[in-house]
Design a protein around this motif. Structure first.
Motif, PDB file in Angstrom:
ATOM      1  N   GLY A   1       0.789  -1.141  -0.080  1.00  0.00           N
ATOM      2  CA  GLY A   1      -0.045   0.050  -0.094  1.00  0.00           C
ATOM      3  C   GLY A   1       0.773   1.416  -0.047  1.00  0.00           C
ATOM      4  N   SER A   2       0.051   2.412  -0.085  1.00  0.00           N
ATOM      5  CA  SER A   2       0.948   3.660  -0.353  1.00  0.00           C
ATOM      6  C   SER A   2       1.471   4.241   0.940  1.00  0.00           C
ATOM      7  N   VAL A   3       0.617   3.574   2.085  1.00  0.00           N
ATOM      8  CA  VAL A   3       1.200   4.199   3.454  1.00  0.00           C
ATOM      9  C   VAL A   3       2.610   3.608   3.671  1.00  0.00           C
ATOM     10  N   ALA A   4       2.499   2.018   3.646  1.00  0.00           N
ATOM     11  CA  ALA A   4       3.548   1.266   3.984  1.00  0.00           C
ATOM     12  C   ALA A   4       4.983   1.816   3.089  1.00  0.00           C
ATOM     13  N   THR A   5       4.724   2.051   1.809  1.00  0.00           N
ATOM     14  CA  THR A   5       5.635   2.650   1.178  1.00  0.00           C
ATOM     15  C   THR A   5       6.151   3.875   1.406  1.00  0.00           C
ATOM     16  N   ALA A   6       5.349   4.866   1.910  1.00  0.00           N
ATOM     17  CA  ALA A   6       5.851   6.375   2.284  1.00  0.00           C
ATOM     18  C   ALA A   6       6.603   6.131   3.754  1.00  0.00           C
ATOM     19  N   LEU A   7       6.274   5.318   4.428  1.00  0.00           N
ATOM     20  CA  LEU A   7       6.795   5.085   5.597  1.00  0.00           C
ATOM     21  C   LEU A   7       8.080   4.535   5.356  1.00  0.00           C
ATOM     22  N   ALA A   8       8.123   3.426   4.719  1.00  0.00           N
ATOM     23  CA  ALA A   8       9.366   2.653   4.252  1.00  0.00           C
ATOM     24  C   ALA A   8      10.467   3.676   3.840  1.00  0.00           C
ATOM     25  N   GLU A   9      10.092   4.560   2.650  1.00  0.00           N
ATOM     26  CA  GLU A   9      10.739   5.666   2.192  1.00  0.00           C
ATOM     27  C   GLU A   9      11.378   6.646   3.118  1.00  0.00           C
ATOM     28  N   ALA A  10      10.312   6.835   3.951  1.00  0.00           N
ATOM     29  CA  ALA A  10      10.903   8.199   4.741  1.00  0.00           C
ATOM     30  C   ALA A  10      11.960   7.701   5.840  1.00  0.00           C
ATOM     31  N   ALA A  11      11.809   6.350   6.316  1.00  0.00           N
ATOM     32  CA  ALA A  11      12.723   5.654   7.095  1.00  0.00           C
ATOM     33  C   ALA A  11      14.287   5.662   6.435  1.00  0.00           C
ATOM     34  N   ARG A  12      13.973   5.052   5.247  1.00  0.00           N
ATOM     35  CA  ARG A  12      15.324   4.672   4.419  1.00  0.00           C
ATOM     36  C   ARG A  12      15.967   6.141   4.177  1.00  0.00           C
ATOM     37  N   THR A  13      15.372   7.217   3.868  1.00  0.00           N
ATOM     38  CA  THR A  13      16.119   8.337   3.700  1.00  0.00           C
ATOM     39  C   THR A  13      16.714   8.846   4.903  1.00  0.00           C
ATOM     40  N   ARG A  14      16.482   8.648   6.179  1.00  0.00           N
ATOM     41  CA  ARG A  14      17.071   8.769   7.342  1.00  0.00           C
ATOM     42  C   ARG A  14      18.270   7.751   7.469  1.00  0.00           C
ATOM     43  N   GLY A  15      18.234   6.694   6.728  1.00  0.00           N
ATOM     44  CA  GLY A  15      19.293   5.642   6.949  1.00  0.00           C
ATOM     45  C   GLY A  15      18.877   4.687   7.967  1.00  0.00           C
ATOM     46  N   LEU A  16      17.429   4.503   8.322  1.00  0.00           N
ATOM     47  CA  LEU A  16      16.993   3.648   9.264  1.00  0.00           C
ATOM     48  C   LEU A  16      16.724   2.461   8.416  1.00  0.00           C
ATOM     49  N   PRO A  17      16.734   1.255   9.167  1.00  0.00           N
ATOM     50  CA  PRO A  17      16.517  -0.051   8.756  1.00  0.00           C
ATOM     51  C   PRO A  17      15.162  -0.215   8.326  1.00  0.00           C
ATOM     52  N   VAL A  18      14.579  -1.101   7.580  1.00  0.00           N
ATOM     53  CA  VAL A  18      12.982  -1.286   7.459  1.00  0.00           C
ATOM     54  C   VAL A  18      13.024  -2.799   7.125  1.00  0.00           C
TER      55      VAL A  18
END
Length: 414
Positions: free
Chosen positions: A171-188
């Motif tokens: 879904g769009s929400v999981a994708t947006a949250l994962a991308e926001a985390a990866r942008t910060r260098g956080l593992p998903v």
């Protein structure tokens, strides 16, 4: 009296993990960019959300993904009436532009639990909820998703990870949250990913059912329906108005309590808080035309009932119960067949979620489409941090032990 809240301003640029955070704005401070507006994050207790009802409802209508379980009628009623839900914390993201203030994101976090992997924050999710997807404004969802992650990241000294349960994996929400985390260098990581049945709109009901069921099975079901008619006239009624939903909900609660759940003590009506929640939630949704109850009756006797919740073009086949004395006539299946026809006849519906477990023995044969569901793990420390990986390993171990315990329990029942 204003709720006890914590507010801070979230900058337009997402800072890398470990970099300085924006400072809390002073009283009367204006947004950094008055034209585009700014995002302000606020935290408050979940039970102190009653005063944002209008903003909450408005956000639900604009959400990137609709989720009736995160919307006010369901979520607020659950926090008010279900045991243990009162400790919920809400992360709110407000968009401030000029003198206007608009709710752009809402994430509910659970109170810390004694059991489970230490150092993990968890999204709020009660067993009666079919999805845990937070509400994110479809307008600039990426920035809002990043803002929702900011409070958990600020708590990284106390927490090593965040688990958001029951999200649509693609879904769009999981994708947006994962991308926001990866942008910060956080593992998903995606945990316990599985698929469950859904009913997509725009199909012919008869063709769908013939594709899912063998001719012999359909013939047997029709024969059972005729045999059921020997006990009285068979009727399938739909309640949509508030009073009708209220009465039909009581029928559902009674049917559920009359069967094995009642004997085990787990029927909804057997817990006062849970029963109050169900009655309140269905009544609130019915007032907005977003809840209906399907009832299968023989003569004047109801033998099966199903509760369906709705949010815009999405619906959820939330609960079903039947009179076990009529089990040989498959009343639950008969009602589900009728519900399938009704849902597909609603041309405004694009999907009905079964809310069922993976590999469900009944609904999986009737509804052939699938939706992937997952728990989303986001590390709150940079990738490679030992504390994050330790918390993840402990969480995976906890889940494995829980699954093993369930398998052992079911083997003992056989």
């Amino acid at each position: 009296m204003e709720p006890n809240v914590v507010r801070f301003r979230f900058g337009a640029v997402i800072a890398p993990a470990g970099s300085p955070r924006p400072s809390t704005p002073g009283k009367g401070e204006k947004p950094c960019d008055a034209d585009a507006g700014s995002l302000v994050v606020e935290e408050r207790a979940g039970t102190e959300l009653g005063d944002i009802a209008e903003a909450w409802d408005d956000l639900a209508r604009r959400a990137l993904e609709r989720n009736v379980f995160a919307e006010r009628p369901f979520a607020l009623a659950a926090m008010q009436h279900l045991a243990g839900a009162q400790g919920t914390c809400a992360v709110l993201v407000w968009r401030e532009r000029d003198a206007e203030r608009q709710l752009a994101g809402l994430l509910l976090l659970a109170a810390r639990r004694r059991l489970g992997a230490p150092g993990l924050l968890r999204g709020w999710h009660v067993p009666l909820s079919g999805l845990g997807t937070p509400l994110i404004d479809a307008d600039d969802g990426g920035a809002v998703a990043a803002a929702l992650l900011d409070p958990p990241s600020r708590r990284s000294r106390a927490g090593a990870g965040l688990v958001l349960p029951m999200l649509a994996a693609e879904g769009s929400v999981a994708t947006a949250l994962a991308e926001a985390a990866r942008t910060r260098g956080l593992p998903v990581h995606m945990l316990d990913r599985h698929e469950r049945a859904v009913l997509n709109g725009g199909q012919d009901a008869e063709r769908l059912l013939h594709a899912g069921l063998k001719a012999k099975k359909l013939k047997d079901l029709r024969r059972q329906l005729r045999r059921l008619g020997d006990h009285g006239r068979v009727r399938i009624e739909e309640a949509r108005d508030p009073q009708g939903v209220r009465d039909a909900t009581e029928v559902f609660l009674g049917l559920e309590a009359s069967g094995w759940k009642g004997a085990r003590g787990t029927a909804l009506v057997q817990d006062h808080g849970t029963a109050t929640f169900v009655r309140s939630m269905t009544r609130l949704l019915a007032r907005e035309g977003r809840c209906h109850v399907e009832t299968l009756s023989v003569g004047e006797m109801p033998v099966a009932a199903a509760l369906v919740l709705q949010s815009a073009d999405q619906a959820w086949f939330w609960k079903i119960a039947y009179d076990e004395r009529f089990a040989r006539f498959s009343p639950g299946v008969q009602l589900t067949l009728a519900l399938t026809h009704r849902q597909l006849a609603e041309t405004t519906l694009t999907r009905t979620d079964s809310c069922a477990i993976a590999d469900h023995p009944m609904i999986d044969h009737l509804w052939r489409e699938r939706m992937a569901v997952t728990d989303l793990f986001i590390g709150l420390r940079p990738a490679g941090d030992a504390r994050t990986w330790t918390a993840l390993r402990l969480e995976l171990m906890r889940r494995a032990l829980r699954a093993a315990a369930k398998r052992a329990y079911h083997r003992l029942k056989l």
